[in-house]
Design an enzyme around this catalytic site. Structure first.
Site, PDB file in Angstrom:
ATOM      1  N   SER A  37       1.139  -1.292   0.101  1.00 34.86           N
ATOM      2  CA  SER A  37       0.015  -0.379   0.407  1.00 34.86           C
ATOM      3  C   SER A  37       1.013   1.236   0.009  1.00 34.86           C
ATOM      4  O   SER A  37       1.829   1.015   0.660  1.00 34.86           O
ATOM      5  CB  SER A  37      -0.933  -0.426   1.086  1.00 34.86           C
ATOM      6  OG  SER A  37      -1.257   1.732   1.236  1.00 34.86           O
ATOM      7  N   TYR A  61      -1.613  -0.893   9.546  1.00 39.50           N
ATOM      8  CA  TYR A  61      -1.844  -1.501   8.459  1.00 39.50           C
ATOM      9  C   TYR A  61      -0.185  -0.855   8.143  1.00 39.50           C
ATOM     10  O   TYR A  61      -0.132  -2.088   7.310  1.00 39.50           O
ATOM     11  CB  TYR A  61      -3.354  -0.608   8.104  1.00 39.50           C
ATOM     12  CG  TYR A  61      -3.531  -1.672   6.893  1.00 39.50           C
ATOM     13  CD1 TYR A  61      -3.973  -2.756   6.388  1.00 39.50           C
ATOM     14  CD2 TYR A  61      -3.087  -0.021   5.508  1.00 39.50           C
ATOM     15  CE1 TYR A  61      -4.584  -2.371   4.807  1.00 39.50           C
ATOM     16  CE2 TYR A  61      -3.148  -0.428   4.090  1.00 39.50           C
ATOM     17  CZ  TYR A  61      -4.132  -0.987   4.015  1.00 39.50           C
ATOM     18  OH  TYR A  61      -4.209  -1.224   2.788  1.00 39.50           O
ATOM     19  N   LYS A 101       2.205  -3.363   5.862  1.00 35.91           N
ATOM     20  CA  LYS A 101       2.659  -3.014   4.405  1.00 35.91           C
ATOM     21  C   LYS A 101       4.029  -2.842   3.759  1.00 35.91           C
ATOM     22  O   LYS A 101       4.018  -3.449   3.197  1.00 35.91           O
ATOM     23  CB  LYS A 101       1.224  -1.994   3.898  1.00 35.91           C
ATOM     24  CG  LYS A 101      -0.277  -2.278   3.853  1.00 35.91           C
ATOM     25  CD  LYS A 101      -0.213  -4.066   2.838  1.00 35.91           C
ATOM     26  CE  LYS A 101      -1.659  -3.792   2.836  1.00 35.91           C
ATOM     27  NZ  LYS A 101      -2.597  -4.944   2.393  1.00 35.91           N
TER      28      LYS A 101
HETATM   29  N1  NAD Z   1      -8.530  -0.002  -2.808  1.00 39.20           N
HETATM   30  C1  NAD Z   1      -7.462   0.451  -1.805  1.00 39.20           C
HETATM   31  O1  NAD Z   1      -7.683   1.591  -2.863  1.00 39.20           O
HETATM   32  C2  NAD Z   1      -6.023  -0.216  -1.442  1.00 39.20           C
HETATM   33  C3  NAD Z   1      -4.876   0.279  -1.213  1.00 39.20           C
HETATM   34  C4  NAD Z   1      -3.826  -0.133  -0.929  1.00 39.20           C
HETATM   35  C5  NAD Z   1      -3.352  -1.448  -0.756  1.00 39.20           C
HETATM   36  N2  NAD Z   1      -5.412  -1.910  -0.490  1.00 39.20           N
HETATM   37  C6  NAD Z   1      -4.892  -4.135  -0.834  1.00 39.20           C
HETATM   38  O2  NAD Z   1      -5.552  -4.736  -1.830  1.00 39.20           O
HETATM   39  C7  NAD Z   1      -6.082  -5.744  -1.015  1.00 39.20           C
HETATM   40  C8  NAD Z   1      -7.483  -6.329  -1.528  1.00 39.20           C
HETATM   41  O3  NAD Z   1      -8.270  -4.425  -0.561  1.00 39.20           O
HETATM   42  P1  NAD Z   1      -9.583  -4.201  -1.650  1.00 39.20           P
HETATM   43  O4  NAD Z   1      -9.343  -2.877  -1.730  1.00 39.20           O
HETATM   44  O5  NAD Z   1      -9.944  -5.296  -2.907  1.00 39.20           O
HETATM   45  O6  NAD Z   1     -10.559  -4.624  -0.367  1.00 39.20           O
HETATM   46  P2  NAD Z   1     -11.992  -5.933   0.110  1.00 39.20           P
HETATM   47  O7  NAD Z   1     -12.244  -5.509   1.087  1.00 39.20           O
HETATM   48  O8  NAD Z   1     -12.780  -5.542  -0.929  1.00 39.20           O
HETATM   49  O9  NAD Z   1     -11.210  -7.571  -0.627  1.00 39.20           O
HETATM   50  C9  NAD Z   1     -10.892  -8.795   0.497  1.00 39.20           C
HETATM   51  C10 NAD Z   1     -11.179  -9.367   0.449  1.00 39.20           C
HETATM   52  O10 NAD Z   1     -10.070  -9.996   1.562  1.00 39.20           O
HETATM   53  C11 NAD Z   1     -10.907 -11.086   1.747  1.00 39.20           C
HETATM   54  N3  NAD Z   1     -10.121 -11.365   3.659  1.00 39.20           N
HETATM   55  C12 NAD Z   1     -10.142 -10.570   4.982  1.00 39.20           C
HETATM   56  N4  NAD Z   1      -9.129 -11.426   5.696  1.00 39.20           N
HETATM   57  C13 NAD Z   1      -8.841 -12.893   5.004  1.00 39.20           C
HETATM   58  C14 NAD Z   1      -8.749 -13.813   5.464  1.00 39.20           C
HETATM   59  N5  NAD Z   1      -7.857 -13.898   6.574  1.00 39.20           N
HETATM   60  N6  NAD Z   1      -8.090 -14.574   4.578  1.00 39.20           N
HETATM   61  C15 NAD Z   1      -8.830 -14.907   3.203  1.00 39.20           C
HETATM   62  N7  NAD Z   1      -9.336 -13.369   2.845  1.00 39.20           N
HETATM   63  C16 NAD Z   1      -9.214 -12.771   3.541  1.00 39.20           C
HETATM   64  C17 NAD Z   1     -11.655 -10.633   2.145  1.00 39.20           C
HETATM   65  O11 NAD Z   1     -13.192 -11.355   2.654  1.00 39.20           O
HETATM   66  C18 NAD Z   1     -12.337  -9.700   1.710  1.00 39.20           C
HETATM   67  O12 NAD Z   1     -12.758 -10.242  -0.070  1.00 39.20           O
HETATM   68  C19 NAD Z   1      -6.306  -5.498  -0.186  1.00 39.20           C
HETATM   69  O13 NAD Z   1      -4.491  -6.324   1.348  1.00 39.20           O
HETATM   70  C20 NAD Z   1      -5.437  -4.221   0.981  1.00 39.20           C
HETATM   71  O14 NAD Z   1      -5.302  -3.921   1.562  1.00 39.20           O
HETATM   72  C21 NAD Z   1      -6.107  -2.013  -0.971  1.00 39.20           C
END
Ligand code: NAD
Length: 307
Positions: free
Chosen positions: A151, A168, A172
């Site tokens: 991130s 977080y 990350k």
């Molecule tokens: N959306 C953004 O802008 C953004 C920015 C930086 C980092 N991220 C990272 O991207 C990744 C995806 O995030 P997102 O935005 O799609 O969020 P999201 O909440 O839509 O997706 C995350 C998914 O991970 C699953 N999950 C959570 N804990 C779990 C576990 N212990 N085992 C298996 N599955 C699990 C959840 O059920 C969910 O479907 C994450 O690691 C998040 O930290 C996202």
């Protein structure tokens, strides 16, 4: 003909958000996909099979092959079963996308040990468990692709002060260091390991109220009622992230290893690696008074007088 015909990809946290978009694109490029998702809430509580099942059904409707796995990435056994699902179902694993994630924001002075711990377990330990078990196969077959999810938060350059993201960002940035070192260790086995710092509109970044309002609006014939916010959410579609992730898994990206990428809203950027900006050296131990005198004139020259 897809770019990944015959390959097997494991995507963690693939029931929604980025992981779902990545799984669908892997399938449309011909890969067989293990769709892992625990199916909990953004804070990591709860569990449900339906998010993973829905994505598997969508891939099958497209004519692709996929299997669901509902284990948590946050345990050694869960990571092992996720990888074994690929072996048991498709007889191999070529690609691992560590994507599952949660958030438990709290200002550092109020954060509980549990809030710290669960975020490390899902992000940092989750990356380790799945990578550890996948690498045992990658080493034997002398090939493999790992794409990790970091991130921008950990860089502290997003103006995200006071959001309580210390747990977080620590996890990350741990992923970034982990990525560099897995890349070094596994290169001789034909394995690459890179990470992304994504930006996209998902349930993690868009409030539930806003999501519900958007969903309601999309059910009506919203015509020209689209708000600027709605347009922005569309602009930040998870599909942008999926393109880079799937690219990094193709043969065309075989030379890319240990790197981190910014990706979102149509932008893709390669991060530079940290370098020493200025240094001093003494053949002996600096006294504190010497540092008081010399640091502002050398190593920390140019820093503002106060924070
Ligand atoms: N959306 C953004 O802008 C953004 C920015 C930086 C980092 N991220 C990272 O991207 C990744 C995806 O995030 P997102 O935005 O799609 O969020 P999201 O909440 O839509 O997706 C995350 C998914 O991970 C699953 N999950 C959570 N804990 C779990 C576990 N212990 N085992 C298996 N599955 C699990 C959840 O059920 C969910 O479907 C994450 O690691 C998040 O930290 C996202």
């Amino acid at each position: 003909m897809g770019l990944l015909d015959g390959k097997v990809a494991v995507v963690t946290g693939a029931g929604g958000g980025l992981g779902k978009a990545e799984s669908l694109l892997f399938a449309s490029e011909g890969a067989k996909v293990v769709v892992n998702d625990l199916g909990g809430k953004t804070d990591g509580t709860g569990a449900s099979a339906s998010p993973a099942d829905i994505v598997v059904a969508e891939i099958k409707r497209m004519g692709g092959e996929a299997v669901a796995n509902y284990d948590s990435v946050a345990t050694w056994e869960g990571g092992e079963r996720i990888i074994k699902t690929a072996i048991d179902t498709f007889c191999r694993i070529d690609i691992l996308v560590n994507n599952a994630g949660i958030a438990r924001n709290r200002m550092i002075f109020n954060m509980t040990e549990e809030e710290w711990d669960i975020v490390q377990r899902v992000h940092l330990y989750g990356h380790f468990y799945c990578t550890r078990h996948a690498c045992a196969y990658f080493r034997q077959q002398r090939s493999g692709r790992i794409i990790n999810t970091a991130s921008q938060t950990g860089l502290g350059n997003m103006g995200q002060a006071n959001l309580g993201l210390t747990n977080y960002s620590a996890a990350k940035e741990g992923v970034v260091g982990f990525t560099r070192t897995v890349a070094l260790d596994m290169a001789k086995y034909g394995v690459t390991c890179n990470c992304i710092r994504p930006m996209a509109a998902t349930r993690m970044t868009v409030s539930p109220d806003l999501q519900a309002a958007l969903e309601k609006a999309s059910q009506k014939d919203s015509g020209d009622t689209a708000t600027g916010l709605e347009a922005e959410i569309k602009r930040m579609s998870p599909a942008h992230i999926a393109s880079l992730v799937v690219y990094l898994a193709t043969d065309a990206a075989a030379n890319i290893n240990g790197k981190s990428f910014l990706v979102g809203g149509g932008e893709i950027g390669l991060y530079s690696e940290p370098e020493i900006a200025s240094s001093i050296f003494k053949d002996g131990i600096w006294t504190v008074q010497e540092l008081v005198d010399i640091m502002p004139r050398s190593v920390t020259k140019g820093l503002p007088a106060s924070v």
